[in-house]
Structure formats: structure tokens, C-alpha cells
Design a protein around this motif. Structure first.
Motif, PDB file in Angstrom:
ATOM      1  N   PRO A 389      69.785  38.094  39.477  1.00  0.00           N
ATOM      2  CA  PRO A 389      70.149  39.239  38.627  1.00  0.00           C
ATOM      3  C   PRO A 389      70.107  38.867  37.146  1.00  0.00           C
ATOM      4  O   PRO A 389      71.133  38.629  36.509  1.00  0.00           O
ATOM      5  CB  PRO A 389      71.582  39.563  39.082  1.00  0.00           C
ATOM      6  CG  PRO A 389      72.128  38.245  39.532  1.00  0.00           C
ATOM      7  CD  PRO A 389      70.965  37.510  40.146  1.00  0.00           C
ATOM      8  N   LEU A 390      68.902  38.850  36.575  1.00  0.00           N
ATOM      9  CA  LEU A 390      68.732  38.473  35.169  1.00  0.00           C
ATOM     10  C   LEU A 390      68.265  39.651  34.319  1.00  0.00           C
ATOM     11  O   LEU A 390      67.755  39.457  33.216  1.00  0.00           O
ATOM     12  CB  LEU A 390      67.720  37.318  35.061  1.00  0.00           C
ATOM     13  CG  LEU A 390      68.053  36.031  35.822  1.00  0.00           C
ATOM     14  CD1 LEU A 390      66.987  34.977  35.571  1.00  0.00           C
ATOM     15  CD2 LEU A 390      69.425  35.505  35.461  1.00  0.00           C
ATOM     16  N   GLY A 391      68.405  40.864  34.815  1.00  0.00           N
ATOM     17  CA  GLY A 391      67.940  42.017  34.067  1.00  0.00           C
ATOM     18  C   GLY A 391      66.423  42.111  34.125  1.00  0.00           C
ATOM     19  O   GLY A 391      65.814  41.988  35.183  1.00  0.00           O
ATOM     20  N   ASP A 392      65.797  42.298  32.971  1.00  0.00           N
ATOM     21  CA  ASP A 392      64.346  42.349  32.903  1.00  0.00           C
ATOM     22  C   ASP A 392      63.756  41.009  33.317  1.00  0.00           C
ATOM     23  O   ASP A 392      64.143  39.955  32.797  1.00  0.00           O
ATOM     24  CB  ASP A 392      63.902  42.698  31.481  1.00  0.00           C
ATOM     25  CG  ASP A 392      62.391  42.722  31.349  1.00  0.00           C
ATOM     26  OD1 ASP A 392      61.772  43.640  31.886  1.00  0.00           O
ATOM     27  OD2 ASP A 392      61.854  41.787  30.719  1.00  0.00           O
ATOM     28  N   ALA A 393      62.800  41.029  34.249  1.00  0.00           N
ATOM     29  CA  ALA A 393      62.275  39.793  34.812  1.00  0.00           C
ATOM     30  C   ALA A 393      61.572  38.936  33.768  1.00  0.00           C
ATOM     31  O   ALA A 393      61.757  37.709  33.731  1.00  0.00           O
ATOM     32  CB  ALA A 393      61.314  40.109  35.960  1.00  0.00           C
ATOM     33  N   VAL A 394      60.785  39.554  32.897  1.00  0.00           N
ATOM     34  CA  VAL A 394      60.016  38.780  31.921  1.00  0.00           C
ATOM     35  C   VAL A 394      60.930  38.105  30.906  1.00  0.00           C
ATOM     36  O   VAL A 394      60.865  36.892  30.680  1.00  0.00           O
ATOM     37  CB  VAL A 394      58.980  39.685  31.212  1.00  0.00           C
ATOM     38  CG1 VAL A 394      58.263  38.899  30.110  1.00  0.00           C
ATOM     39  CG2 VAL A 394      57.971  40.232  32.216  1.00  0.00           C
ATOM     40  N   SER A 395      61.807  38.893  30.285  1.00  0.00           N
ATOM     41  CA  SER A 395      62.699  38.310  29.282  1.00  0.00           C
ATOM     42  C   SER A 395      63.701  37.360  29.922  1.00  0.00           C
ATOM     43  O   SER A 395      64.007  36.294  29.367  1.00  0.00           O
ATOM     44  CB  SER A 395      63.433  39.417  28.527  1.00  0.00           C
ATOM     45  OG  SER A 395      64.183  40.232  29.421  1.00  0.00           O
TER      46      SER A 395
END
Length: 451
Positions: A389-395
Motif C-alpha cells: 500500500p504505497l499509493g501511486d505505484a510509480v511514485s
């Protein structure tokens, strides 16, 4: 004697009496003869006292008092799981010992016996729960009532969680036993009881498929790591326990992220080991990582996954712990690959002055090692971006890679500046993984990803 713990709910305030009676009988009444020879642990013969058994009985009595009369009582499930994990573990080990002297099957038998016994203990304690309305379980759902009022449906729903607690108890007992003397079961049972209590408080959601996957895969990986020589027995137990907590408390993505470090880092330690040994840069103990090394690289990540499981209780964003876990793991991976691969190349330079130094110098780096470390951070960042669960995968993935490289650099700086007789490599590794976790959380918060 360990099985006496299952009677604690029925005995109530008198739960400690059987343990104290056994302690008195063993200390004053059994000084020689067949019973003494059967019950004596190493060292008891010289003292002519059953000190090992007496100490375990007193520890059980103390825990029984804590479970029955303390203002904040120890749960009876934790008491039963702890005592039976130790007792069942010792029984399992003794049953296998006539067939083999190899440590891995002995440890496996200890963990298996301890898990089965701890599970049985918890179930028997649950069957003594206060009665509830006939045909209705504690949650209000219909079900067949058994024992003291616990329905089959209730027990079935709780079974995956009880298996998890039993496995944690047995693995913790085996781990502690590997660190202290085998006769110190009293220390082991106390530590295990409080560890299980902590997980009962966390109350993680455990499904049957998840616990089956966690136990099966971690058992296989534990055997493989020991068979390949990438971990000692204590190191293997540490890794298996860490992996089980990651998959149950975090999820599959957390587990895969952590396993990438254990697998790739372990293989990197064995890669061209003889050549690294000749250069004086090889991992000690034939490349098999011990408890200290595993904990130094994994302690921050483990604290993060436990924090993630407790986030609902402490009102902290779960993603904060996700970034801390991934940042620490990326640092461990980057630092391990940088050291193991970079150590194979000539002309290393001290990170603080960039002057050439001898291979193996603390704080020395090579460009090949830096590239390998960056590759390791990219692997962890990619896996974490997809499965955590890191939010946006790229960023989120980019932040993890940045944290891994930053932590790897901190490790090199600390190696050059403070590592030596007073500050060892394991302390430096721990501080580096902590810095990687801090960088990941700080950058994630700065860009608004940690919510």
C-alpha cells in the motif's frame, strides 16, 4: 507439566498451585533414582537437583498467577500456547533425536511438536469459556454448542488465528532456545507467553488460505536457506518467523518484498565465496547469516509490519508503515549487493575521501558495487510498488528506490566514520536500514503519498 496450563481457566486463582507443587516435589523429593535420571537436564546431575525442571515449573506458576490474579491478566490462551509450545517442542525434538543428530530435523521436530501442542492447548482453553445461550455462539449466530459454551462455528472461524498463534509460539520458542542454553526453558516460556499476548492484542485477520500459504512457503524457504548454507539454524528460524509475520500481518506483497531480500541477498553472499574469502571480504561463518545479521537487516522492517497491523489501534496511516518497511528492505538489499558484489573488484575507494583503500576496508565502495546496490533497490522498489500500500505505484516505487540508495550510502558513511571495535557491522546495518525507512517515510510525506 506443560499440559497443566490447560486447566488454568477451571482452577482460577489456584492455577499456580499444580506448578508450585511440582516444583516442590522435584526440588525436595527427587534426588536420585530412575525418575531423577529421566527428568535431569544437562548440569542437574552434578548439582543433584532438578534445577531445570524446577525453574520451568516456577516460571509456569508465575505465569499462572499473572493469568489469574493480575490487574491486567495474561490471556489463558497465551499461557497455554507458551507452555505447550516449549513442552511439545522438547517432546518433538526428543522423539526425533534417536534417528538423527542433524540440527535441522531436530529443530523442525521442535517447531512441529510445539505448534501442534500449542494449538491443542488453545483449543482446550477455549472449550472452557463461560456458557452462552444454547444453540447460539458468542457472536449471536446459530451453531452447535460444545464444551463450556463455545460453538463449533466459533471455533472453526477462529482456527486460522489459533494456528497462527501456535506457529508464532513454537517458532519463537525455537528461536529463543537457539540463543540461550537448552536448559533455560523458564526464560523461553516467559518470553513466548508475552510474544503471543502481543499478537492476541493485535488481533490480526487471518484466513485459512493465508496461514496455509504462510506456513507452507516459509517452511520450504527455511529448509532451502539452511540446505544452501545461506543461513545458520538460528538465522533460519529468525528468517522464517519474520516471513510468517510479513505474510500474515502484511500480506502477500509484503512477504514477496521481504523474501526478495532474503533470497537474493543470501545467494549473493554465497556467490564466488572462495574468491571473496581469499580477498578477506567474505561473510563470516561460510556465508551463512546468523541471527544477529538477519535481525540487523530485518528488525526495522519487522517493527514496521507489526506497526501496520496495529495501525488501526494507534490511529497512524497504514501507508507510513508500508513505506518504512519497503525503505528498510530496499536498504538491506542494496547494501548487501553492494558489499557482496563490490567486494569482488579491485581499487575500492573510501566513500568519505574517494582515496584508494585496501579491499575490505570499512566504508570502501566500488562503482560495480554501487550499480549492484542500485539494481537491488530497483528490485525491491518494483515489488513494493506492485504489492504494497504505497499509493501511486510509480511514485511509491521511486521513493523506495531512493530510500534504498540513501540507506546504502549511509551504511558506507557509517562504516567509514564509526565502524570499528566499539560499533560493529550489525549495528551499522541496523542504523542504515533505519535511515532508509526514515527517508522513505519523509519523502512520501513530503510529496503527499503517505496519507
Amino acid at each position: 507439566m506443560a499440559a497443566l496450563a490447560v486447566f488454568a481457566p477451571a482452577l482460577g486463582d489456584a492455577a499456580a498451585v499444580p506448578f508450585l507443587a511440582v516444583a516442590g516435589l522435584a526440588f525436595f523429593g527427587i534426588r536420585d533414582g530412575d525418575w531423577f535420571e529421566t527428568l535431569a537436564l544437562p548440569g542437574d546431575e552434578e548439582a543433584e537437583r532438578l534445577y531445570g525442571l524446577v525453574a520451568f515449573a516456577l516460571a509456569g506458576g508465575g505465569l499462572a498467577l499473572f493469568a489469574s490474579i493480575a490487574p491486567v491478566p495474561l490471556p489463558y490462551e497465551a499461557f497455554a500456547a507458551a507452555t505447550l509450545a516449549v513442552g511439545g517442542g522438547r517432546l518433538g525434538r526428543e522423539l526425533v533425536s534417536p534417528q538423527t543428530a542433524d540440527e535441522f530435523p531436530l529443530v523442525a521436530a521442535y517447531v512441529a511438536g510445539g505448534t501442534v501442542a500449542a494449538l491443542a492447548g488453545q483449543l482446550l482453553v477455549r472449550l472452557q469459556a463461560p456458557p452462552v445461550a444454547e444453540g447460539v455462539n458468542a457472536a449471536g449466530a446459530s451453531g452447535l454448542v460444545v464444551g463450556g459454551g463455545v460453538s463449533v462455528a466459533t471455533v472453526g472461524a477462529a482456527l486460522p488465528g489459533l494456528i497462527f498463534l501456535a506457529a508464532v509460539a513454537a517458532l519463537t520458542a525455537a528461536f529463543v532456545r537457539s540463543l540461550v542454553f537448552a536448559r533455560d526453558a523458564h526464560i523461553t516460556v516467559i518470553l513466548v507467553a508475552f510474544a503471543v499476548w502481543g499478537f492476541i492484542v493485535l488481533a490480526p485477520t487471518v484466513s485459512a488460505p493465508l496461514i496455509a500459504f504462510g506456513l507452507g512457503v516459509t517452511a520450504v524457504l527455511g529448509y532451502v536457506s539452511f540446505a544452501l548454507g545461506t543461513a545458520s539454524v538460528p538465522g533460519m528460524l529468525t528468517g522464517v518467523l519474520a516471513a510468517l509475520l510479513a505474510v500474515v500481518l502484511g500480506g502477500i506483497g509484503w512477504f514477496v518484498t521481504l523474501m526478495s531480500f532474503y533470497a537474493i541477498g543470501g545467494l549473493a553472499s554465497k556467490y564466488r565465496f572462495d574468491e571473496k574469502a581469499d580477498r578477506g571480504v567474505a561473510q563470516e561463518n561460510e556465508g551463512a547469516r546468523g541471527t544477529g545479521n538477519v535481525l540487523a537487516n530485518s528488525a526495522v522492517a519487522l517493527a514496521a509490519v507489526v506497526g501496520y497491523a496495529a495501525s488501526a489501534h494507534v490511529n497512524v496511516p497504514p501507508s507510513l508503515f508500508g513505506f518504512a518497511f519497503a525503505g528498510a528492505t530496499a536498504t538491506a538489499m542494496a547494501d548487501t549487493l553492494s558489499s557482496e558484489i563490490g567486494g569482488l573488484y579491485d581499487r575500492p575507494r573510501l566513500v568519505t575521501t574517494l582515496k584508494p583503500v585496501a579491499p575490505g576496508t570499512d566504508g570502501a565502495v566500488t562503482w560495480q558495487g554501487e550499480v549492484a546496490g542500485l539494481a537491488g533497490a530497483l528490485v525491491v522498489g518494483g515489488l513494493a510498488a506492485v504489492g504494497m500500500p504505497l499509493g501511486d505505484a510509480v511514485s511509491g516505487g521511486a521513493i523506495v528506490v531512493l530510500a534504498g540508495v540513501a540507506g546504502m550510502t549511509v551504511d558506507s558513511l557509517l562504516g567509514a566514520l564509526i565502524e570499528g571495535d566499539r560499533v560493529g557491522n550489525q549495528a551499522v546495518n541496523f542504523l542504515a536500514t533505519l535511515s532508509g525507512a526514515i527517508v522513505a517515510v519523509a519523502v512520501g510525506a513530503a510529496v503527499g503519498v503517505v496519507l
